[in-house]
Scaffold this active site. Structure first.
Site, PDB file in Angstrom:
ATOM      1  CG  ASP A 264      -2.219   0.832   0.914  1.00 58.32           C
ATOM      2  OD1 ASP A 264      -2.199   1.622  -0.059  1.00 58.32           O
ATOM      3  OD2 ASP A 264      -3.201   0.723   1.664  1.00 58.32           O
TER       4      ASP A 264
HETATM    5  C1  BGC Z   1      -5.212   3.075   0.272  1.00 55.98           C
HETATM    6  C2  BGC Z   1      -5.412   2.020  -0.789  1.00 55.98           C
HETATM    7  C3  BGC Z   1      -5.327   2.636  -2.163  1.00 55.98           C
HETATM    8  C4  BGC Z   1      -4.000   3.355  -2.285  1.00 55.98           C
HETATM    9  C5  BGC Z   1      -3.772   3.975  -3.655  1.00 55.98           C
HETATM   10  C6  BGC Z   1      -3.995   3.938   0.026  1.00 55.98           C
HETATM   11  O1  BGC Z   1      -3.966   5.013   0.882  1.00 55.98           O
HETATM   12  O2  BGC Z   1      -5.118   2.451   1.532  1.00 55.98           O
HETATM   13  O3  BGC Z   1      -6.659   1.400  -0.605  1.00 55.98           O
HETATM   14  O4  BGC Z   1      -5.490   1.659  -3.132  1.00 55.98           O
HETATM   15  O5  BGC Z   1      -3.938   4.374  -1.311  1.00 55.98           O
HETATM   16  O6  BGC Z   1      -4.612   5.047  -3.878  1.00 55.98           O
END
Ligand code: BGC
Length: 750
Positions: A264
């Site tokens: 993530d």
């Molecule tokens: C979130 C994810 C997301 C990623 C990219 C993160 O902050 O937890 O769910 O896919 O950002 O946008």
């Protein structure tokens, strides 16, 4: 995703690649401004592409932007290895469908698959190859803002949704036109943070992990999901970005997953903040744990070149890796990235999905699907006969969300547009003969700091400068002049969502005061709640004639509500989460473990030891929802009351639609195990099915029961986990929700 020819293609490339090229493939960057805007030829991203230091990009906003980035990447790559493009397509792309939590309330897997299929086609038309969905974090805590994105509290329902979404996104081949690769997230137990605080760690019994949080991932993998994203949180003291036992051990080892694991956003470097060591140390911990790509942080890119020469001795972190081992881990991750690209057809054709792809699907079709999905998602919690309304009702439409567009989209609708939303006022106006009168009645929230916070992704909440007394007086006058009031209350879009935990998941105070004022008028109230989580609604049922939980329903959310209010659609939504009566009751679920006190053997008797909760306020149980008709359940019948292991037993129940309108009934089967080696949930969902019944129609529904339904994990540790099943009595409960069931006893013989 691998097959022989793609394995060969990967092996050929790997044999030719330099170490730096391999490390470049592990770097996953955000598009930011991309390349098409202005004279941005010299951006940090462009420099990385020129140096062959990027494996994939997420967040491009157009096909042109993806094309420009791909061209640059191919020019910068000696071996012409293309990028793949990803985006957060959580509940629709441009066509925003109801929130995932709302779609879960439909319990309709064909519908969910269709919404994902439409989203995939829209995303693919913009040059995207992968979407960061489905989000399948089971959650039971209404404080946690990402409940909005989740499939709710139950692993069985969540698993069905994980599979349906994966099928919808990928079809039978994520490389096919109009399809994209799914990414199951967030692995794992991200929905169980302490006190519902986003990103906080989860400490839980391994049994709970194995039985509640992991199964939806197994189901998504079984459906063919091509990728997985790691979660920010730690599970039982080990942060997920370093959790080898769960990623390499369980996910790859037990489910047979052979796709790509991405971090993530900056999740790898955050391991240092978790206390796992210095930047170079955590990079190796993540790589060894099985995180193949590094999203945004660029820590692989920064640290791996040197680590691949020197290896690492970090006794303080319990980590010693030779340079050779580091290079082997880099190879492993790089081969997975390339394997993923091969599976997307990109190694055969670097322009796959970027040129010559089908155009976006017809948005008018998407809108129809969105409207149907919204009507299917809303849950009717109370109806004293007030609904459906006749179109000639003199209606007052009151509330801070009565004429709202932007908040209806719900959180994580990054490609949605407020202008695509039909507000409730317009949707109701289109169906009602005399146009409804309208008053905002109050502000959505009262605090300036909160308004500012809710507007973090663009303004969706503004303050009406009038005094509250003034606004209430206007609303009360409108209510008095009407036959019925439709009250539109709830949360702002970013009230729920990432990093939006709430201490008190209930209706904001000004909205409660509005409801109190409207209740004094004596005009019957229909309350529609638009929200991104399970809000505590205690007391509201006493103030209104009808209560509809409409969630944030996307571009056609309000139209779906209007269809239900005027009886153009039949209410069929069922709660995918228990709705607390008071905020302090959360976390809640139907599947809680029983205790010696005050357990009474029936879920119906919720623990009511709350000194500050009115007696008549009870949570709305999981699975609950009303229709405009009545469905009668006959006594369940078992084909046998005793069974040997391996035998299949059937349980049948006869349903009769005794009312005057059609029903879409979700028949739910729960199981409890009162004599086990450890405490088992009071009851848990094991099967469900949806049937349509015309007025007066009778139908038999049959569930097949197998011993595996009663299996449960015993897990002194993750490694020592075993699934067992005891001979003896189990109870099977059938009904329209997790509370109002009829039970039968089945004995498994030894
Ligand atoms: C979130 C994810 C997301 C990623 C990219 C993160 O902050 O937890 O769910 O896919 O950002 O946008």
């Amino acid at each position: 995703m691998g097959n022989r020819s793609s394995e060969d293609a990967v092996a050929r490339l790997m044999a030719e690649m330099t170490l730096a090229e391999k490390i470049g493939q592990l770097n996953l960057l955000a598009a930011g401004e991309g390349l098409t805007t202005g004279a941005a030829t010299d951006t940090p991203l462009a420099k990385r592409l020129d140096a062959g230091e990027v494996g994939a990009i997420f967040g491009t906003k157009s096909l042109a932007s993806a094309q420009a980035l791909q061209e640059r990447a191919l020019a910068g790559s000696r071996l012409k290895i293309p990028l793949f493009f990803a985006e957060d397509v959580i509940h629709g792309h441009r066509t925003v469908f109801p929130l995932p939590l709302a779609l879960a309330a439909s319990w309709d897997m064909a519908l969910i698959e269709a919404t994902a299929g439409f989203a995939a086609a829209e995303a693919a038309a913009e040059g995207l190859h992968q979407v960061y969905a489905p989000m399948i974090d089971v959650t039971r805590d209404a404080r946690w803002g990402r409940m909005a994105e989740s499939p709710g509290e139950d692993p069985h329902l969540a698993g069905a949704i994980a599979a349906a979404m994966t099928r919808g996104l990928q079809g039978t081949d994520p490389a096919a036109p109009g399809r994209v690769a799914a990414c199951l997230k967030h692995f794992v137990a991200y929905g169980a943070p302490l006190s519902g605080r986003d990103y906080d760690n989860a400490s839980l019994a391994w049994e709970d992990l194995l039985e509640i949080y992991l199964p939806p991932f197994a189901d998504g993998v079984a459906a063919g999901a091509a990728s997985v994203m790691a979660a920010f949180n730690a599970v039982n003291k080990l942060p997920m970005h370093a959790h080898g036992p769960l990623i390499e051990g369980w996910l790859r080892g037990r489910t047979g997953f052979d796709g790509l694991v991405v971090s993530d956003y900056t999740g790898i470097r955050e391991l240092s903040a978790h206390g796992l060591g210095a930047p170079a140390t955590v990079v190796l911990r993540a790589l060894a744990a099985g995180i193949d790509m590094d999203m945004v942080g660029e820590d692989y890119l920064t640290h791996l070149p040197a680590l691949a020469e020197t290896g690492l001795k970090a006794p303080e972190a319990g980590l010693t890796l030779s340079a050779e081992r580091v290079r082997a881990l880099i190879d492993r991750a790089c081969a997975r990235v390339l394997g993923f690209k091969a599976g997307l057809g990109l190694l055969d054709d670097p322009w796959r999905g970027l040129t010559g792809s089908p155009a976006a699907p017809d948005r008018a079709e998407g809108r129809k699907l969105a409207r149907k999905a919204a009507a299917r998602s809303a849950v009717l919690l109370k109806n004293d006969g007030l609904l459906p309304l006749s179109p000639d009702t003199r209606l007052a439409l009151i509330g801070p969300l009565a004429d709202d567009r932007a908040n209806m989209l719900g959180t994580w609708s990054v490609s949605g547009r407020a202008e695509d939303v039909t507000p409730l006022l317009e949707a109701v106006g289109a169906l009602a003969a005399p146009p409804p009168s309208h008053a905002a009645g109050c502000n959505l929230v009262e605090d300036d700091w909160l308004i500012e916070r809710l507007n973090v992704h663009g303004t969706t909440v503004t303050r009406d400068p009038r005094s509250e007394a003034n606004m209430l007086a206007e609303a009360v006058a409108a209510a008095k002049a009407a036959d019925v009031v439709l009250v539109a209350l709830g949360e702002a879009k970013e009230h729920a969502g990432e990093s939006s935990s709430r201490l008190c998941p209930d209706l904001p105070a000004p909205q409660r005061r509005l409801l109190d004022a409207l209740a004094t008028t004596g005009t019957p109230l229909v309350v529609a709640v638009f929200a991104g989580r399970a809000l505590a609604l205690g007391g509201i049922e006493q103030q209104c004639g009808a209560l509809l939980y409409a969630w944030h329903g996307g571009i056609a959310g309000p139209e779906g509500v209007a269809d239900l209010v005027f009886g153009r659609a039949e209410p069929s939504g069922r709660l995918p989460v228990t709705l607390p009566a008071a905020p302090g009751q959360t976390p809640l679920s139907h599947a809680e473990d029983p205790t010696g006190r005050p357990w009474t053997g029936r879920f119906a008797k919720f623990r009511t030891g709350w000194l500050d909760l009115a007696d008549d306020s009870q949570p709305y149980p999981f699975g609950f929802g009303l229709s405009y008709t009545e469905v009668d359940y006959g006594p369940p019948r078992l084909s046998a009351t005793e069974a040997r292991p391996g035998e299949r037993i059937s349980l049948s129940v006869t349903l009769t639609n005794t009312g005057a309108r059609p029903a879409i009934e979700t028949v739910q089967l729960y199981l409890s195990d009162p004599e086990a080696r450890i405490t088992r949930p009071a009851r848990r969902l094991v099967a469900f099915c949806q049937v349509e019944l015309a007025p007066g129609e009778e139908r038999e529904v049959t569930f097949e029961i197998g011993a595996e339904m009663a299996q449960y994990p015993l897990a002194p540790s993750l490694e020592a986990a075993e699934w067992v099943r005891d001979p003896g009595r189990i109870l099977l409960h059938v009904g329209p929700n997790s509370r109002d069931t009829l039970s039968e006893t089945l004995t498994w013989l030894a």
